[in-house]
Design an enzyme around this catalytic site. Sequence first.
Site, PDB file in Angstrom:
ATOM      1  N   HIS A  30      -9.518   2.046  -1.282  1.00  0.00           N
ATOM      2  CA  HIS A  30      -8.075   1.827  -1.133  1.00  0.00           C
ATOM      3  C   HIS A  30      -7.505   1.272  -2.433  1.00  0.00           C
ATOM      4  O   HIS A  30      -7.752   0.125  -2.793  1.00  0.00           O
ATOM      5  CB  HIS A  30      -7.831   0.858   0.018  1.00  0.00           C
ATOM      6  N   CYS A  86       0.806  -1.225   0.000  1.00  0.00           N
ATOM      7  CA  CYS A  86       0.000   0.000   0.000  1.00  0.00           C
ATOM      8  C   CYS A  86       0.837   1.272   0.000  1.00  0.00           C
ATOM      9  O   CYS A  86       0.293   2.371  -0.140  1.00  0.00           O
ATOM     10  CB  CYS A  86      -0.926   0.011   1.214  1.00  0.00           C
ATOM     11  N   THR A 115       1.015  -7.994   8.840  1.00  0.00           N
ATOM     12  CA  THR A 115      -0.139  -7.194   8.423  1.00  0.00           C
ATOM     13  C   THR A 115      -0.527  -6.094   9.401  1.00  0.00           C
ATOM     14  O   THR A 115      -1.180  -5.123   8.989  1.00  0.00           O
ATOM     15  CB  THR A 115      -1.371  -8.100   8.198  1.00  0.00           C
ATOM     16  N   GLU A 139      -1.974   5.508  13.354  1.00  0.00           N
ATOM     17  CA  GLU A 139      -1.597   6.740  12.648  1.00  0.00           C
ATOM     18  C   GLU A 139      -2.011   7.967  13.455  1.00  0.00           C
ATOM     19  O   GLU A 139      -1.239   8.936  13.572  1.00  0.00           O
ATOM     20  CB  GLU A 139      -2.243   6.767  11.270  1.00  0.00           C
ATOM     21  N   THR A 179      -9.408   0.946   8.924  1.00  0.00           N
ATOM     22  CA  THR A 179      -9.260  -0.242   9.767  1.00  0.00           C
ATOM     23  C   THR A 179      -9.015   0.202  11.208  1.00  0.00           C
ATOM     24  O   THR A 179      -8.470   1.282  11.456  1.00  0.00           O
ATOM     25  CB  THR A 179      -8.098  -1.138   9.305  1.00  0.00           C
ATOM     26  N   LYS A 183      -9.495   8.032   1.165  1.00  0.00           N
ATOM     27  CA  LYS A 183      -9.973   6.655   0.951  1.00  0.00           C
ATOM     28  C   LYS A 183     -11.446   6.513   1.347  1.00  0.00           C
ATOM     29  O   LYS A 183     -12.100   5.562   0.932  1.00  0.00           O
ATOM     30  CB  LYS A 183      -9.112   5.656   1.723  1.00  0.00           C
ATOM     31  N   HIS A 203      -3.009   8.313   5.695  1.00  0.00           N
ATOM     32  CA  HIS A 203      -3.176   6.991   5.083  1.00  0.00           C
ATOM     33  C   HIS A 203      -4.630   6.544   5.270  1.00  0.00           C
ATOM     34  O   HIS A 203      -5.251   6.057   4.333  1.00  0.00           O
ATOM     35  CB  HIS A 203      -2.205   6.012   5.719  1.00  0.00           C
ATOM     36  N   PHE A 225       1.151  -3.382   4.457  1.00  0.00           N
ATOM     37  CA  PHE A 225       1.477  -4.730   4.914  1.00  0.00           C
ATOM     38  C   PHE A 225       2.993  -4.911   4.780  1.00  0.00           C
ATOM     39  O   PHE A 225       3.615  -4.424   3.842  1.00  0.00           O
ATOM     40  CB  PHE A 225       0.774  -5.767   4.043  1.00  0.00           C
TER      41      PHE A 225
END
Length: 404
Positions: A333, A159, A266, A310, A303, A328, A299, A392
């Site tokens: 994404h 990503c 992840t 972040e 999630t 996003k 970002h 990831f």
Amino acid sequence: MDAAVTGLGLLTPAGLGVDATWQGLCDGRPTARQHPVLEGLPVDFCCRLPGFDAVPALGRRLSCRLDLFTEMALVATLEALQDAGLDPAVWDGARVGVVIGNGSGGNVGLEQEYGKLQEGRIRAISPLTIPRSVPNMVAGEIAIAVKALGPNLVTATACASGATALGVARDLLRLDRCDIVIAGGSESVCSRIASAGFSQACALSTRTHDPAGASRPFDTDRDGFVLGEGAGILILEKPEHARARGAQARGYLSGYGSTADGFHPTAPDPSGAGVRRATAMALADAGLSTSDIEHVNAHGTSTQKNDLAEALVLQKLFPSPPPVTAIKSVIGHGVGAAGAIEAAVTVLTLQHQLIPPTANLDQMDPQIDLDIVTKTPRPHTMQAALSNSFAFGGQNAVLAFRAP
């Protein structure tokens, strides 16, 4: 040395082209919808390009030989070159590089060909299967199309791929390997294997009753990201090269920081140490301090763990965090394309002195204390901004931009 951003090309679910994308993001309307290809899967929705057809720009013969991720990159490149006022017919191709970020190659087309293999229709499998699908072809096809004969490579940091590509491209200019670099990212993960795989990893939102409300960065009810697709291309030039040909810069890529968490395949490191180091590197590279940063393009995946990690880093870095947006929420994404698209949007944000809103933020996570722009675009005076990309594998890339 800063890199002058002299041209932009964008294809996103918010719109086809720079102007359409900017307008769509400022409108703040989420683009997630059910996708027939994903029918029957636990997650059957994604964010797709609206009515994309590469044939008018590329011609039918070339379009037929390319996978979607390469078509998108090439069409965005043509827009960016036109925006920059560059004519490949007259440039010194040996001084023009290409660096494109991509996470998964041609998974859309490869999935179709694998279906033929499963059905035993071996002779029906296209001889172009491999040239269409391998990730390096996106940079190779751009070089073929526009005779960019300098360094040519693809960065694969999941990503963060698009942001990594821009950092590498800027370094090529600093090392005097190139005068111009076509840089960015392209990706489509709107495929059955991507949806099933990310779903099994519990990374996707399962809000199938409300796809448009599924991507909700920093919201207390966020439950995963939404698959997307698109391409973002930035033309980076040595400032003196741009000045010599009378080009007007849209902005400047001034700093780049890249680190690894070394924590988990992840999940992000909850301490945020890698992100803090990447941010410090980008700021030092640009000759900036946190007090100079007046906006952050987050970002913001939607999630639970990524958004919180972040946010906590931003809260620690900035005594009073600057306005933040997470696009996003509107376009999903784009994985390998995300960092490049968000970098281009950061340039536009500085240029227009206007921050596009974050969609679907109805109730802020109580652990998050950020000034997040929501509902409508916010006019804001800005001279410098950050664009964050994490991935990831624990790979982090932070870009620092200055206004023109």
